[in-house]
Design a protein around this motif. Structure first.
Motif, PDB file in Angstrom:
ATOM      1  N   ALA A 196       0.836  -1.206   0.000  1.00 30.52           N
ATOM      2  CA  ALA A 196       0.000   0.000   0.000  1.00 30.52           C
ATOM      3  C   ALA A 196       0.870   1.255   0.000  1.00 30.52           C
ATOM      4  O   ALA A 196       0.527   2.263  -0.624  1.00 30.52           O
ATOM      5  N   ALA A 197       2.003   1.189   0.679  1.00 31.97           N
ATOM      6  CA  ALA A 197       2.906   2.351   0.741  1.00 31.97           C
ATOM      7  C   ALA A 197       3.439   2.682  -0.648  1.00 31.97           C
ATOM      8  O   ALA A 197       3.534   3.849  -1.024  1.00 31.97           O
ATOM      9  N   ILE A 198       3.779   1.668  -1.410  1.00 29.13           N
ATOM     10  CA  ILE A 198       4.287   1.911  -2.777  1.00 29.13           C
ATOM     11  C   ILE A 198       3.228   2.599  -3.623  1.00 29.13           C
ATOM     12  O   ILE A 198       3.537   3.439  -4.458  1.00 29.13           O
ATOM     13  N   ARG A 199       1.968   2.235  -3.391  1.00 21.20           N
ATOM     14  CA  ARG A 199       0.901   2.831  -4.201  1.00 21.20           C
ATOM     15  C   ARG A 199       0.704   4.320  -3.892  1.00 21.20           C
ATOM     16  O   ARG A 199       0.018   5.011  -4.617  1.00 21.20           O
ATOM     17  N   ASP A 200       1.312   4.808  -2.808  1.00 19.10           N
ATOM     18  CA  ASP A 200       1.141   6.224  -2.461  1.00 19.10           C
ATOM     19  C   ASP A 200       2.439   6.995  -2.689  1.00 19.10           C
ATOM     20  O   ASP A 200       3.073   7.488  -1.746  1.00 19.10           O
ATOM     21  N   GLN A 201       2.833   7.114  -3.945  1.00 16.74           N
ATOM     22  CA  GLN A 201       4.084   7.816  -4.253  1.00 16.74           C
ATOM     23  C   GLN A 201       3.970   9.320  -3.976  1.00 16.74           C
ATOM     24  O   GLN A 201       4.979   9.979  -3.749  1.00 16.74           O
ATOM     25  N   ASP A 202       2.738   9.876  -3.979  1.00 17.71           N
ATOM     26  CA  ASP A 202       2.594  11.304  -3.672  1.00 17.71           C
ATOM     27  C   ASP A 202       3.141  11.606  -2.276  1.00 17.71           C
ATOM     28  O   ASP A 202       3.822  12.607  -2.061  1.00 17.71           O
ATOM     29  N   PHE A 203       2.825  10.717  -1.337  1.00 15.72           N
ATOM     30  CA  PHE A 203       3.305  10.897   0.033  1.00 15.72           C
ATOM     31  C   PHE A 203       4.833  10.864   0.065  1.00 15.72           C
ATOM     32  O   PHE A 203       5.478  11.705   0.704  1.00 15.72           O
ATOM     33  N   ILE A 204       5.404   9.900  -0.649  1.00 13.13           N
ATOM     34  CA  ILE A 204       6.866   9.754  -0.671  1.00 13.13           C
ATOM     35  C   ILE A 204       7.509  11.020  -1.265  1.00 13.13           C
ATOM     36  O   ILE A 204       8.509  11.524  -0.755  1.00 13.13           O
ATOM     37  N   HIS A 205       6.897  11.549  -2.326  1.00 14.26           N
ATOM     38  CA  HIS A 205       7.441  12.770  -2.933  1.00 14.26           C
ATOM     39  C   HIS A 205       7.349  13.956  -1.982  1.00 14.26           C
ATOM     40  O   HIS A 205       8.236  14.792  -1.936  1.00 14.26           O
ATOM     41  N   GLU A 206       6.266  13.998  -1.199  1.00 12.80           N
ATOM     42  CA  GLU A 206       6.124  15.075  -0.210  1.00 12.80           C
ATOM     43  C   GLU A 206       7.252  15.019   0.815  1.00 12.80           C
ATOM     44  O   GLU A 206       7.843  16.046   1.156  1.00 12.80           O
ATOM     45  N   VAL A 207       7.518  13.813   1.303  1.00 15.92           N
ATOM     46  CA  VAL A 207       8.588  13.680   2.301  1.00 15.92           C
ATOM     47  C   VAL A 207       9.930  14.070   1.675  1.00 15.92           C
ATOM     48  O   VAL A 207      10.735  14.772   2.281  1.00 15.92           O
ATOM     49  N   ARG A 208      10.142  13.637   0.429  1.00 17.86           N
ATOM     50  CA  ARG A 208      11.400  13.976  -0.242  1.00 17.86           C
ATOM     51  C   ARG A 208      11.556  15.500  -0.400  1.00 17.86           C
ATOM     52  O   ARG A 208      12.609  16.056  -0.132  1.00 17.86           O
ATOM     53  N   ASP A 209      10.478  16.165  -0.820  1.00 19.23           N
ATOM     54  CA  ASP A 209      10.539  17.615  -1.000  1.00 19.23           C
ATOM     55  C   ASP A 209      10.812  18.321   0.318  1.00 19.23           C
ATOM     56  O   ASP A 209      11.618  19.245   0.401  1.00 19.23           O
ATOM     57  N   PHE A 210      10.122  17.865   1.365  1.00 17.93           N
ATOM     58  CA  PHE A 210      10.350  18.447   2.688  1.00 17.93           C
ATOM     59  C   PHE A 210      11.817  18.289   3.082  1.00 17.93           C
ATOM     60  O   PHE A 210      12.468  19.228   3.545  1.00 17.93           O
ATOM     61  N   MET A 211      12.328  17.066   2.872  1.00 20.54           N
ATOM     62  CA  MET A 211      13.692  16.769   3.321  1.00 20.54           C
ATOM     63  C   MET A 211      14.727  17.535   2.504  1.00 20.54           C
ATOM     64  O   MET A 211      15.753  17.951   3.035  1.00 20.54           O
ATOM     65  N   GLU A 212      14.450  17.755   1.235  1.00 21.81           N
ATOM     66  CA  GLU A 212      15.391  18.522   0.402  1.00 21.81           C
ATOM     67  C   GLU A 212      15.551  19.930   0.983  1.00 21.81           C
ATOM     68  O   GLU A 212      16.661  20.444   1.133  1.00 21.81           O
TER      69      GLU A 212
END
Ligand code: PLP
Length: 360
Positions: free
Chosen positions: A268-284
């Protein structure tokens, strides 16, 4: 009681003491302490994955799918690979252990960067293989030429962790690819990409590319749900490689080494790439900001492409760690330096607040 010693397998009788066990602390961290030393993501898993996990909790009596087909299907889609390219395990650490069981004989040489992730030394030690640590450059980048020069007839495996832990630094993907292509075909190359999702450098890419191209070189890329997916406690990791190699992992795997909960939540986590991109943007943004803040305080900070920063301060790491601990923040002090895992806005701000009090 000691009679059991005679019963041990020969390899077990001579196996060196476990470095892994020796490193563990006996107590867990109180909940009100900011754990900024484990590179965990306090954002946790995507909310939809949490819902799936909760649903799976209602059916704990069901045995997991031995082959993790649902999860492998999602991983395969993400990379454009086949499910036959994938091995799953309870964290990529488990897969690193399997590499030892599958490949390492006593006396085999394993080339790796120094400093890098502890699990590499652990597995080399576990199987009586020989460590060939190659110092990183002054900028803490992999010295690929020196690694190439270190190849001997006994070299079995070369490990590259990119971005590297504990340095956070990233070696150009094109350079890593060229290095892999140059290697003799009888050496296994392992690329640990635990932090790859955090990399925002424009020209970066995963070495999965070479697996897709079916490169004629034994290559394994390791990935995990413990870092940007925020699921370290759930224990899910995977290896991507050529289908012919996968069955050796099956031979070395413990039965049902991935829980029903972990499999369905990770899928299910893989299916939510928007969330992953949000975390990546925050971390950048966070790593840019905190890097600048630390530099303004007179610290040397290595350029990071991950969710943590390695830095050198004008005062002793011990003193810094203690001052932060007094304010309920844990950071790491690897290789005589300081390493802080970035977290939420509140965590990063409190960290900088304490650092300012110390260094201003
Ligand atoms: C954290 C980390 C891992 C992941 O370990 P898991 O067993 O998947 O939790 C792997 N490699 C490196 C370099 C890491 O820092």
């Amino acid at each position: 009681m000691e009679k059991y010693i005679e019963l041990l397998r020969d390899a077990m009788k001579t196996k060196p003491k476990s470095l892994r066990a020796a490193r563990q602390k006996s107590s867990s961290t109180p909940l009100d302490v900011y754990r900024m030393n484990y590179n965990e993501s306090p954002f946790g898993m995507p909310p939809k994955a949490a819902e799936v996990l909760y649903e799976a909790c209602k059916r704990p009596y069901i045995y997991p799918d031995w082959f993790s087909i649902e999860l492998k299907t999602e991983i395969a889609k993400l990379y454009g690979l086949s499910i036959d390219n994938i091995v799953t395990g309870s964290g990529s650490s488990t897969l690193i252990c399997m590499l030892g069981e599958i490949f390492l004989n006593p006396g085999d040489e394993v080339i790796f960067g120094d400093p890098s992730y502890e699990a590499f030394r652990d597995v080399i030690n576990d199987y009586g293989a020989t460590q060939v640590p190659i110092p990183l450059t002054n900028d803490y980048l992999y010295d690929l030429d020196a690694m190439y020069d270190a190849i001997s007839p006994k070299t079995k495996m070369i490990i590259i962790c990119n971005p590297n832990n504990p340095t956070g630094t990233f070696v150009d993907s094109a350079k890593v690819e060229a290095f892999i292509r140059k290697l003799p075909g009888n050496i296994l190359i392992v690329i640990d990409e635990a932090y790859m999702e955090y990399v925002t450098r424009k020209d970066s890419y995963s070495m999965v590319k070479l697996i897709k191209e079916e490169i004629d070189q034994p290559l394994i890329v390791l990935r995990t749900f413990s870092k940007i997916y925020g699921m370290a406690g759930v224990r899910v990791g995977y290896a991507l490689t050529s289908p012919s190699l996968v069955d050796y992992f099956n031979k070395s795997s413990h039965a049902w080494n991935l829980s029903t909960l972990g499999q369905s939540a990770a899928a299910a986590a893989i299916r939510d790439q928007d969330f992953i991109h949000e975390v990546r943007d925050f971390m950048e943004k966070a790593r840019k900001e905190v890097t600048e803040q630390l530099r303004a305080l007179g610290c040397k900070v290595w350029d990071s492409e991950s969710n943590f920063l390695l830095f050198e301060a004008p005062i002793e790491p011990k003193v810094i760690a203690q001052a932060l601990a007094d304010e309920k923040i844990q950071i790491g002090s690897p290789i005589g330096l300081n390493r802080v895992s970035l977290g939420t806005k509140e965590m990063n701000e409190k960290f900088i607040y304490v650092m300012e009090k110390l260094l201003k």
